[in-house]
Design an enzyme around this catalytic site. Structure first.
Site, PDB file in Angstrom:
ATOM      1  N   ASP A  17       0.870  -1.184   0.000  1.00 43.96           N
ATOM      2  CA  ASP A  17       0.000   0.000   0.000  1.00 43.96           C
ATOM      3  C   ASP A  17       0.911   1.240   0.000  1.00 43.96           C
ATOM      4  OD1 ASP A  17      -3.051   0.750   1.716  1.00 43.96           O
ATOM      5  OD2 ASP A  17      -1.674   2.155   0.768  1.00 43.96           O
TER       6      ASP A  17
ATOM      7  N   ASP B 120      -3.697   2.285  -5.238  1.00 45.61           N
ATOM      8  CA  ASP B 120      -2.345   2.240  -4.654  1.00 45.61           C
ATOM      9  C   ASP B 120      -2.089   0.982  -3.822  1.00 45.61           C
ATOM     10  OD1 ASP B 120      -3.778   2.722  -2.278  1.00 45.61           O
ATOM     11  OD2 ASP B 120      -2.176   3.962  -1.467  1.00 45.61           O
ATOM     12  N   GLU B 121      -2.901  -0.031  -4.035  1.00 45.04           N
ATOM     13  CA  GLU B 121      -2.771  -1.248  -3.229  1.00 45.04           C
ATOM     14  C   GLU B 121      -2.721  -2.478  -4.116  1.00 45.04           C
ATOM     15  OE1 GLU B 121      -5.639  -1.945   0.218  1.00 45.04           O
ATOM     16  OE2 GLU B 121      -6.447  -0.240  -0.872  1.00 45.04           O
TER      17      GLU B 121
HETATM   18  P1  TTP Z   1      -5.265   4.899   0.910  1.00 41.80           P
HETATM   19  O1  TTP Z   1      -4.196   3.897   0.632  1.00 41.80           O
HETATM   20  O2  TTP Z   1      -6.409   4.477   1.744  1.00 41.80           O
HETATM   21  O3  TTP Z   1      -4.617   6.151   1.635  1.00 41.80           O
HETATM   22  P2  TTP Z   1      -3.217   6.825   1.440  1.00 41.80           P
HETATM   23  O4  TTP Z   1      -2.358   6.083   0.474  1.00 41.80           O
HETATM   24  O5  TTP Z   1      -3.415   8.241   1.091  1.00 41.80           O
HETATM   25  O6  TTP Z   1      -2.608   6.776   2.882  1.00 41.80           O
HETATM   26  P3  TTP Z   1      -1.970   5.520   3.656  1.00 41.80           P
HETATM   27  O7  TTP Z   1      -0.545   5.887   3.878  1.00 41.80           O
HETATM   28  O8  TTP Z   1      -2.743   5.430   4.925  1.00 41.80           O
HETATM   29  O9  TTP Z   1      -2.127   4.339   2.773  1.00 41.80           O
HETATM   30  O10 TTP Z   1      -5.842   5.465  -0.429  1.00 41.80           O
HETATM   31  C1  TTP Z   1      -5.039   5.671  -1.581  1.00 41.80           C
HETATM   32  C2  TTP Z   1      -5.470   6.928  -2.290  1.00 41.80           C
HETATM   33  O11 TTP Z   1      -6.829   6.831  -2.670  1.00 41.80           O
HETATM   34  C3  TTP Z   1      -5.350   8.147  -1.429  1.00 41.80           C
HETATM   35  O12 TTP Z   1      -4.062   8.734  -1.517  1.00 41.80           O
HETATM   36  C4  TTP Z   1      -6.433   9.022  -1.953  1.00 41.80           C
HETATM   37  C5  TTP Z   1      -7.474   8.089  -2.512  1.00 41.80           C
HETATM   38  N1  TTP Z   1      -8.628   7.967  -1.601  1.00 41.80           N
HETATM   39  C6  TTP Z   1      -9.839   8.577  -1.948  1.00 41.80           C
HETATM   40  O13 TTP Z   1      -9.933   9.192  -3.004  1.00 41.80           O
HETATM   41  N2  TTP Z   1     -10.887   8.458  -1.075  1.00 41.80           N
HETATM   42  C7  TTP Z   1     -10.795   7.798   0.104  1.00 41.80           C
HETATM   43  O14 TTP Z   1     -11.779   7.736   0.867  1.00 41.80           O
HETATM   44  C8  TTP Z   1      -9.565   7.174   0.449  1.00 41.80           C
HETATM   45  C9  TTP Z   1      -9.424   6.439   1.766  1.00 41.80           C
HETATM   46  C10 TTP Z   1      -8.508   7.289  -0.422  1.00 41.80           C
HETATM   47 MG    MG Z   2      -2.127   4.034   0.607  1.00 40.18          MG
END
Ligand code: TTP
Ligand code: MG
Length: 684
Positions: free
Chosen positions: A124, A214-215
Site C-alpha cells: 500500500d 495504490d494497493e
Molecule cells: P489509501 O491507501 O487508503 O490512503 P493513502 O495512500 O493516502 O494513505 P496511507 O498511507 O494510509 O495508505 O488510499 C489511496 C489513495 O486513494 C489516497 O491517496 C487518496 C485516494 N482515496 C480517496 O480518493 N478516497 C478515500 O476515501 C480514500 C481512503 C482514499
Molecule cells: Mg495508501
C-alpha cells in the site's frame, strides 16, 4: 407520571432524569464517535487525541445538514443495536447447546482448511495522492498538506498528526489544522504513478492483484523459492526498488494469507513492512488482540454492532460464537469465525479475472426536481452505462435504479426486463417506469443523485465446448481452490464471505465520501474556509463524479520485465497484454478449461494441474467426511436455505444463494462425493 398514574417520588424522578441525561450523553458519545468518520483507523494517528478531535469535529459541524444526517444515521444505528441486544437477551434465556456445537464444528472444519504454505504480501503506497503531489512540490513534504478540497481524499503524515484524514470535510480539517494546504486532485498524475509501481510488482508476481489504485496483493511464494530469498528480504528489495524508481514509498504486510497481509501492511506505516509468521500460534495471537475495525470488511457500522455484544477484538469473537449466526446471519458468522482464526484467501489473481457482479454508474448533481430534467439525466446515465457495459462485455438481467433525495435518503428500485439489457435505449425504457413510480410515491421529488446498475450479468464474450465436451471459458487461471469465473449464467461460484464484506465496507466508505461532498458545499461561503480556495459548485460536483469512477478501472497487469521461469506463477490471460499506454490492448488469449468432476469448477487444461486439483478436491472431501463422521450431531454446516438473519440487521450478509453449489446439483443431479441430502461446505 408513573404507569399507574401516581406521582413519582423525588428520588425516582432523579433517577429518571439521571437515566435520561445518561442516554443523552451516550447518544452524543456515539454521535461523536460517528463523526470521527470512516478513516479513523488510518495510519499516522497514534499520537492523536481522538476525543479532542471528536469535540472539534462536533462543534465545527453542528447544525449543518451533514451533522443532522449523521445524527439521524447514528440514531437509526442505535435503535438497530437495541434490537440486536434485545434479541441477544432473548437468546441468552434459550438453550444454545446446538449452536455452540455447530460453531465448534465450524471452527474444526475451518482449521482443516488452514494453508500455511503460501506467502502473500499486501503493499500500500504511503499517503499516495499526497506523495505524488510532493514530487512536484517537494517543499510540501515538510508541512501539513492534503489532497481534495471539499472532502479530503488523503493528507500527508504531518497533517495526520492534527487529526486530518481522508473522508473528512475540508472545513473540518481546517479547524483541526488551520495551516493545512489543500491541493486539487489530479487523477492523471496518480494513475501514471500507479502504473510505474505496478510495473515493478509484475516482476515479483506477474499475477499480482490490484485492489485499489495504490494497493495490491502479491503471492511471492514462487519468487522466494526461485531466488532462494527469505520473504522479508524479498519485500525489502521490492520496496527499495519502488522507492528508487518511482520516488514514492510503500508499506507492506507479509503473511500466510491476504487478510492478515492487509492488516499487517497498515501496522507500521509509513515506509515499513511487518510480517506475521506462517504459524498457527503466531496468527492466533495476532488476531486475539486485534480491534475488529482493523479487519478489512468490518466497517464502522458492523464495528459498533459487534462492540455492543461485547466483541471488541477478534479474540472476543470466540466467546460469542453461539450467538453470531442468529444475530447477524450465516455469512457474518462464517466471516467472523475466519477473522477469529486468522484465515483468509491465499489465492491472488489479476483483478480482471474476478467475476463482476454488477456494472453501474451514478451521477451527483444539484438538487433537481423538474421532470424533464430528471428524464434527461436518466437518459444520460443510461448512455454512460451502455458505454460501461460495452467496455466490460456484459448485459444485465436486472436493472437497478438508485436515487438520493435532497434529504440524503437513498432509495433503490429494481426491475427484471423481459430481455437482457445493454443499450442506452433499453436501459432508459426499462428504468423510466421505476422513476415515474417514485415520482408518484414522493410528491415534489427532489434528487441530488441518480444511478443505474445492471446486475445478474450475462457475459457477451464468446464461450464454447471443446473437443472433449468440456466447457471452455473465456478466462481463468488454472485455479485449484476457488474460481469466481462464471460457467453458466445461472450459477454463482462459491466465494469467500470476506469478498462480500470487503465490498460492503468499501461501499460504506464510498457513500460517506459522497455525502460529505454536500457538506463542503454548504460551508463554502463561510469565512473560516477562505483558505481552502474553494472549488465552484460545478467543479466540485465534477470532481465528485470523477472520483467515484477513479481507481476502480481494472487495468491488465503489466508484462514482467525480469521474467524467469523459476519465479513465474502460471501466467494467466493478462500476461502478454501490451501496456495500455500503447493504445492497443489485444484480447486475452482464451485458455482451455476442464471441469473438475468433484467440485465442478473449471480447471486449467493441463494433465498435471488437473490431477493435482482432483487430489486436492478428494482430500477436501475426505476432510469433510472426517468432520462429519466425528460430529456427534448431524452436520450443521448446511447451506442456509433462506436469507437468514443478515438482512434483518441491514447487512446483506446472508444471501442464501448457491454458495459452493456445483452446477449439476442445481439441476437435481447427484454430486460426486456428496452423501445423503446433507450439503456441507468449506469456508474456503
Ligand atoms: P489509501 O491507501 O487508503 O490512503 P493513502 O495512500 O493516502 O494513505 P496511507 O498511507 O494510509 O495508505 O488510499 C489511496 C489513495 O486513494 C489516497 O491517496 C487518496 C485516494 N482515496 C480517496 O480518493 N478516497 C478515500 O476515501 C480514500 C481512503 C482514499
Ligand atoms: Mg495508501
Amino acid at each position: 407520571m408513573t404507569t399507574d398514574g401516581s406521582k413519582p417520588q423525588p428520588e425516582v424522578q432523579d433517577a429518571v432524569a439521571a437515566a435520561a441525561a445518561q442516554a443523552v450523553v451516550s447518544e452524543h458519545e456515539t454521535l461523536k464517535y460517528h463523526l470521527l468518520g470512516p478513516s479513523l483507523t488510518k495510519a499516522g494517528q497514534d499520537s492523536v487525541d481522538q476525543q479532542k478531535i471528536s469535540e472539534i469535529i462536533y462543534n465545527a459541524s453542528k447544525g449543518s445538514k451533514y451533522f443532522n444526517n449523521e445524527e439521524y444515521k447514528d440514531k437509526n444505528l442505535t435503535q438497530k443495536i437495541e434490537k440486536i441486544l434485545a434479541k441477544k437477551r432473548q437468546l441468552e434465556r434459550m438453550d444454545l447447546a446446538s449452536d455452540l456445537r455447530r460453531a465448534d464444528e465450524c471452527i474444526a472444519e475451518l482449521e482443516f482448511s488452514r494453508d500455511l504454505s503460501q506467502t502473500v504480501v499486501h503493499i500500500d503506497c504511503d499517503a499516495f495522492y499526497a506523495a505524488v503531489e510532493e514530487l512536484d512540490r517537494p517543499e510540501l513534504k515538510h508541512v501539513p498538506m492534503a489532497v481534495g478540497k471539499g472532502v479530503l481524499t488523503t493528507c500527508n503524515y504531518h497533517a495526520r498528526k492534527f487529526g486530518c484524514r481522508s473522508g473528512m470535510a475540508g472545513f473540518v480539517a481546517m479547524k483541526l489544522c488551520p495551516n493545512l494546504i489543500c491541493l486539487p486532485l489530479n487523477f492523471q498524475k496518480y494513475t501514471a504513478k500507479a502504473q510505474e509501481v505496478r510495473e515493478i510488482l509484475a516482476d515479483y508476481d506477474p499475477r499480482f492483484e490490484s485492489s485499489s489504485i495504490d494497493e495490491a496483493y502479491l503471492n511471492i511464494t514462487e519468487y522466494c523459492e526461485g531466488k532462494g530469498m527469505d520473504p522479508e528480504e524479498a519485500v525489502t528489495q521490492l520496496r527499495n526498488e519502488v522507492c528508487e524508481k518511482t520516488h514514492i514509498t510503500i508499506s507492506a504486510g507479509i503473511a500466510a494469507n491476504a487478510k492478515i497481509a492487509k492488516i499487517a501492511s497498515n501496522k507500521n506505516k509509513p515506509n515499513c513492512q511487518f510480517r506475521v509468521a506462517n504459524d498457527r500460534a503466531t496468527i492466533l495471537a495476532f488476531m486475539r488482540d486485534l480491534p475488529t475495525r482493523k479487519v478489512n470488511g468490518i466497517g464502522r457500522v458492523f464495528e459498533r454492532e459487534l462492540d455492543a455484544i461485547g466483541v471488541k477484538t477478534c479474540g472476543d469473537i470466540y466467546s460469542q460464537r453461539a450467538y453470531l449466526s442468529k444475530l447477524f446471519g450465516e455469512k457474518a458468522f462464517q466471516f467472523l469465525m475466519q477473522c477469529h482464526l486468522g484465515l483468509g484467501r491465499t489465492k491472488v489473481q489479476p483483478a480482471e479475472e474476478y467475476e463482476r457482479k454488477s456494472v453501474g454508474t451514478e451521477s451527483t448533481f444539484h438538487d433537481m426536481s423538474d421532470k424533464t430534467e430528471l428524464r434527461e439525466k436518466l437518459r444520460w446515465i443510461a448512455e454512460e452505462l451502455e458505454k460501461d457495459l460495452t467496455r466490460t462485455q456484459f448485459k444485465g438481467r436486472t436493472l437497478v435504479l438508485k436515487i438520493k433525495l435532497h434529504t440524503y435518503e437513498v432509495l433503490t428500485r429494481q426491475t427484471i426486463p423481459p430481455k437482457t439489457v445493454s443499450t442506452a435505449g433499453d436501459l432508459y425504457t426499462y428504468s423510466l417506469p421505476m422513476m415515474a413510480k417514485l415520482e408518484k410515491e414522493i410528491p415534489g421529488m427532489k434528487l441530488r443523485l441518480m444511478g443505474l446498475r445492471c446486475t445478474h450479468l450475462v457475459s457477451t464474450k464468446k464461450t464454447g465446448i471443446d473437443f472433449f465436451g468440456m466447457r471452455r471459458l473465456p478466462s481463468a487461471g488454472g485455479d485449484t481452490s476457488l474460481s469466481r469465473t462464471k460457467v453458466d449464467e445461472d450459477v454463482e461460484w462459491e466465494v469467500w464471505p470476506e469478498e462480500e464484506f470487503e465490498a460492503a465496507a468499501r461501499q460504506e466508505r464510498q457513500d460517506e465520501m459522497n455525502e460529505l461532498e454536500r457538506l463542503s458545499q454548504e460551508h463554502q461561503s463561510q469565512d473560516d474556509v477562505s483558505a481552502l480556495d474553494p472549488l465552484t459548485q460545478e467543479e466540485e460536483l465534477e470532481e465528485a463524479n470523477r472520483r467515484h469512477k477513479h481507481g476502480r478501472e481494472i487495468l491488465p497487469n503489466p508484462t514482467p520485465k525480469k521474467q524467469s521461469t523459476s519465479n513465474a506463477r502460471e501466467l494467466g490471460p493478462s500476461v502478454g497484454f501490451q501496456k495500455p499506454a500503447t493504445g492497443y490492448v489485444p484480447p486475452p488469449k482464451e485458455e482451455m478449461l476442464w471441469t473438475c468432476p468433484i467440485c465442478a469448477r473449471p480447471q486449467s487444461a493441463s494433465d498435471k494441474n488437473f490431477n493435482d486439483h482432483i487430489d486436492f478436491c478428494l482430500s477436501r472431501q475426505t476432510i469433510k467426511e472426517a468432520v462429519r463422521d466425528t460430529s456427534p450431531s448431524p452436520p450443521v454446516l448446511e447451506r442456509p436455505t433462506s436469507d437468514g438473519g443478515g438482512k434483518e440487521n441491514g447487512h446483506n450478509y446472508s444471501n442464501g444463494n448457491k454458495r459452493g453449489r456445483p452446477p449439476s446439483k442445481r439441476k437435481g443431479e447427484p454430486v460426486m462425493g456428496e452423501r445423503g441430502s446433507k450439503k456441507l461446505f468449506f469456508g474456503v
